[in-house]
Design an enzyme around this catalytic site. Structure first.
Site, PDB file in Angstrom:
ATOM      1  N   CYS A  92       0.968  -0.964   0.014  1.00 60.00           N
ATOM      2  CA  CYS A  92      -0.005  -0.028  -0.066  1.00 60.00           C
ATOM      3  C   CYS A  92       1.140   1.215   0.081  1.00 60.00           C
ATOM      4  CB  CYS A  92      -0.901  -0.045   1.266  1.00 60.00           C
ATOM      5  SG  CYS A  92      -2.073   1.345   1.355  1.00 60.00           S
ATOM      6  N   GLU A 135      -9.000  -0.657  -2.741  1.00 54.81           N
ATOM      7  CA  GLU A 135      -9.459   0.976  -2.886  1.00 54.81           C
ATOM      8  C   GLU A 135     -10.697   1.145  -1.739  1.00 54.81           C
ATOM      9  OE1 GLU A 135      -7.046   2.706  -3.452  1.00 54.81           O
ATOM     10  OE2 GLU A 135      -5.999   1.140  -4.378  1.00 54.81           O
TER      11      GLU A 135
END
Ligand SMILES: [Zn+2]
Length: 166
Positions: A92, A135
């Site tokens: 991430c 997301e």
């Protein structure tokens, strides 16, 4: 314009997002353009608004290497998930250097709005499913640190990203 990417433990990553309204404002159109520049510069495959310090319900998915043209997902919602799961190593941009195994449903169907405010539906069991879940998690204030089955790389960096719960 490339925007700074918010890293843990920034509080914005844990704040609720607000739905985007249509027609899109100039500000949101600008933001989406900037998010595209930012994800490309960061060599990422997706980016959610809280990662550029905006608590808005939108993200972009950037999977050109998998043959999928870049697209924004606005006010996305997962409407169904398969029972079958898959474990994949994820990273991430909000906790660079850390990678770990994350279990997620293999196949999902999700809805979102495109730039024109039209509702779209995608069913996928490959890259789009994976990135969309990552997301959409951001938009629900969830990060992969909450989901790791095992950290495979960068465990020594975790204290730097740790949040102080009071
Ligand atoms: Zn992320």
């Amino acid at each position: 314009m490339v925007l700074p990417i918010t890293k843990l433990p920034a509080a914005i990553l844990r704040r609720p997002v607000v739905d985007v309204t249509f027609p899109l404002s100039k500000d949101i159109r600008r933001l989406l353009k900037d998010m595209v520049d930012t994800v490309i510069k960061a060599d990422g495959i997706g980016l959610a608004a809280p990662q550029v310090s905006r608590n808005l319900n939108l993200a972009i998915i950037f999977l050109e290497h998998a043959g999928v043209p870049l697209f924004p997902i606005i006010n996305p919602v997962i409407v169904s998930s398969s029972k079958e799961t898959k474990v994949i190593e994820e990273g991430c941009l909000s906790l660079p250097g850390v990678f770990g195994k994350v279990t997620r449903p293999k196949k999902i169907t999700f809805e979102y709005f495109n730039l024109q405010g039209e509702k779209q539906t995608i069913t996928d069991d490959d890259w789009i499913a994976r990135v969309a879940q990552h997301e959409i998690d951001h938009l629900l204030a969830t990060l992969i640190v909450d989901k790791f089955d095992a950290v495979t790389q960068g465990a020594e960096l975790l204290p730097k990203y740790a949040e102080h719960k009071t």
